[in-house]
Design a protein around this motif. Sequence first.
Motif, PDB file in Angstrom:
ATOM      1  N   LEU A 222       0.839  -1.200   0.000  1.00 24.04           N
ATOM      2  CA  LEU A 222       0.000   0.000   0.000  1.00 24.04           C
ATOM      3  C   LEU A 222       0.874   1.250   0.000  1.00 24.04           C
ATOM      4  N   ALA A 223       1.932   1.230   0.798  1.00 27.01           N
ATOM      5  CA  ALA A 223       2.842   2.378   0.870  1.00 27.01           C
ATOM      6  C   ALA A 223       3.474   2.660  -0.489  1.00 27.01           C
ATOM      7  N   GLN A 224       3.878   1.622  -1.184  1.00 30.97           N
ATOM      8  CA  GLN A 224       4.515   1.809  -2.487  1.00 30.97           C
ATOM      9  C   GLN A 224       3.529   2.335  -3.519  1.00 30.97           C
ATOM     10  N   GLN A 225       2.287   1.875  -3.464  1.00 29.89           N
ATOM     11  CA  GLN A 225       1.270   2.373  -4.399  1.00 29.89           C
ATOM     12  C   GLN A 225       1.006   3.869  -4.168  1.00 29.89           C
ATOM     13  N   LEU A 226       0.875   4.246  -2.910  1.00 31.74           N
ATOM     14  CA  LEU A 226       0.623   5.655  -2.584  1.00 31.74           C
ATOM     15  C   LEU A 226       1.810   6.530  -2.974  1.00 31.74           C
ATOM     16  N   ALA A 227       3.021   6.039  -2.697  1.00 32.90           N
ATOM     17  CA  ALA A 227       4.213   6.820  -3.023  1.00 32.90           C
ATOM     18  C   ALA A 227       4.374   6.989  -4.528  1.00 32.90           C
ATOM     19  N   ALA A 228       4.044   5.962  -5.283  1.00 29.37           N
ATOM     20  CA  ALA A 228       4.119   6.060  -6.745  1.00 29.37           C
ATOM     21  C   ALA A 228       3.097   7.077  -7.260  1.00 29.37           C
ATOM     22  N   ALA A 229       1.898   7.076  -6.676  1.00 30.61           N
ATOM     23  CA  ALA A 229       0.877   8.052  -7.072  1.00 30.61           C
ATOM     24  C   ALA A 229       1.317   9.468  -6.707  1.00 30.61           C
ATOM     25  N   GLY A 251      11.611   6.318  -2.484  1.00 27.36           N
ATOM     26  CA  GLY A 251      12.856   5.642  -2.155  1.00 27.36           C
ATOM     27  C   GLY A 251      12.817   4.999  -0.784  1.00 27.36           C
ATOM     28  N   ARG A 252      12.217   5.669   0.176  1.00 23.76           N
ATOM     29  CA  ARG A 252      12.150   5.126   1.537  1.00 23.76           C
ATOM     30  C   ARG A 252      11.294   3.875   1.618  1.00 23.76           C
ATOM     31  N   VAL A 253      10.176   3.888   0.916  1.00 21.29           N
ATOM     32  CA  VAL A 253       9.260   2.742   1.040  1.00 21.29           C
ATOM     33  C   VAL A 253       9.634   1.597   0.107  1.00 21.29           C
ATOM     34  N   ARG A 254      10.601   1.834  -0.791  1.00 22.92           N
ATOM     35  CA  ARG A 254      11.031   0.784  -1.713  1.00 22.92           C
ATOM     36  C   ARG A 254      12.173  -0.070  -1.146  1.00 22.92           C
ATOM     37  N   GLY A 255      12.626   0.205   0.052  1.00 18.84           N
ATOM     38  CA  GLY A 255      13.707  -0.582   0.623  1.00 18.84           C
ATOM     39  C   GLY A 255      15.000  -0.380  -0.131  1.00 18.84           C
ATOM     40  N   ASP A 256      15.804  -1.457  -0.240  1.00 16.99           N
ATOM     41  CA  ASP A 256      17.107  -1.355  -0.900  1.00 16.99           C
ATOM     42  C   ASP A 256      16.985  -0.912  -2.356  1.00 16.99           C
ATOM     43  N   ASP A 257      15.882  -1.265  -2.994  1.00 13.97           N
ATOM     44  CA  ASP A 257      15.681  -0.859  -4.389  1.00 13.97           C
ATOM     45  C   ASP A 257      15.519   0.646  -4.538  1.00 13.97           C
ATOM     46  N   GLY A 258      15.295   1.336  -3.422  1.00 14.62           N
ATOM     47  CA  GLY A 258      15.035   2.769  -3.501  1.00 14.62           C
ATOM     48  C   GLY A 258      16.248   3.655  -3.326  1.00 14.62           C
ATOM     49  N   THR A 259      17.434   3.058  -3.202  1.00 12.15           N
ATOM     50  CA  THR A 259      18.629   3.863  -2.954  1.00 12.15           C
ATOM     51  C   THR A 259      18.904   4.848  -4.086  1.00 12.15           C
ATOM     52  N   ALA A 260      18.741   4.407  -5.328  1.00 13.30           N
ATOM     53  CA  ALA A 260      18.962   5.304  -6.469  1.00 13.30           C
ATOM     54  C   ALA A 260      17.948   6.455  -6.456  1.00 13.30           C
TER      55      ALA A 260
END
Length: 393
Positions: A222-229, A251-260
């Motif tokens: 849910l966090a990732q969906q909201l952040a993308a929106a 980036g924060r809610v994507r975990g390690d994938d969000g570093t970039a």
Amino acid sequence: MSRPDSGRTGCLAAMAIHQTFRGANFPEAARLAQAALDARSCRDDPVCVWRAMVGLIAAGDLVTAGAHAERLLDDVNPDLADERRRRTMHAQVRGQIARLSGDLATARVVLADTPPARSSLRLLSAALLIEVLVDAGDVDEAEKTLLANDFNHELCRPSAMRPMLLTARAAVHLAKGHPLAAYIDYLVCGQDFLAMDVTSTAIVPWRGKAALAAHAAQRVELAQQLAAAELAAARRWGEPRVVGTALSTLGRVRGDDGTALLTDAADLLAAAGAQHELAATRLELGRRLAARGDTRAARGEYASAHTSATRTGNPAQLRQATEALAQLAPAPAQALTRQEDLVAGLAEAGLSNRAIAQRLFLTVHTVEAHLSNVYRKLGVSGRKDLSGALRAR
């Protein structure tokens, strides 16, 4: 807050606020706001000036907004209620400019000293103050302010001001460790805004804030969906601070994938001068890099966060950066060049950059570059740590 279609037909200030609430094309909103300040029909009307200020602040033009803020005090009507209204709007504009500039101490003083006004304006000042207090880490004082203004009672009735009050209460909920309560408040805030045709993320980034609350409540998808929106809405608006903040949230809610994403966010926030958001982003980047074992890069992010927190006077972020730097393994020793050693010694002795430049026949820019290299090589965040680091070599 008024509806985006309020105001007389053809009023440039009303058009500016309408463009701002729509949440697209920030340069056009800024153009209309500046035109309103120059228009005879708007420039002497405090409501028009206030609307222009909202448009300029949302568009990131804090300099122009600050330059014209005093107009809210011009030609004050002898009527006491009108004078209080003008002064309250003036305090709110100054408080928001200070907050977005990273000067939380000034924002706190200005908003706390807002003159008494009618209920809606008083509540808006209190809501803005609560968010400043949370940003500064003074959560207990924020909660006291919320209770003193009886937000829970005020939120029981629909009003144009309710989304701002919900945002303030949600900030306290999240800071106190109640993410689900914060998530619900942010969601209702968003529903209220949408009902008023306010789709702009520059007014309140409620999707992004709801994303962080959902993430804290372990609702990762849910966090990732909201952040993308939120990021999609931010890109429609296009202003660097807004886009940078949205990138940081995703980036924060994507975990390690969000570093970039966090790295890109830091670049945008630095360009926008958003020191508070920049410090938070740098701290998160430092944590990610430290977890990967990249101590050197983590130290650089923590040192940058420390610098930003020092500029804003944010004790909570300053403490986090200091503690994070202390927990890292000592930096491997790197030899200073002869010039760097000279500059470091003079800086330790208390000379200013300009004085060092004059002493060594260098430009101030060159001195700053040498000091930056010294800090990096010694693994310190600034002059106050130089003495111990130089002696420990």
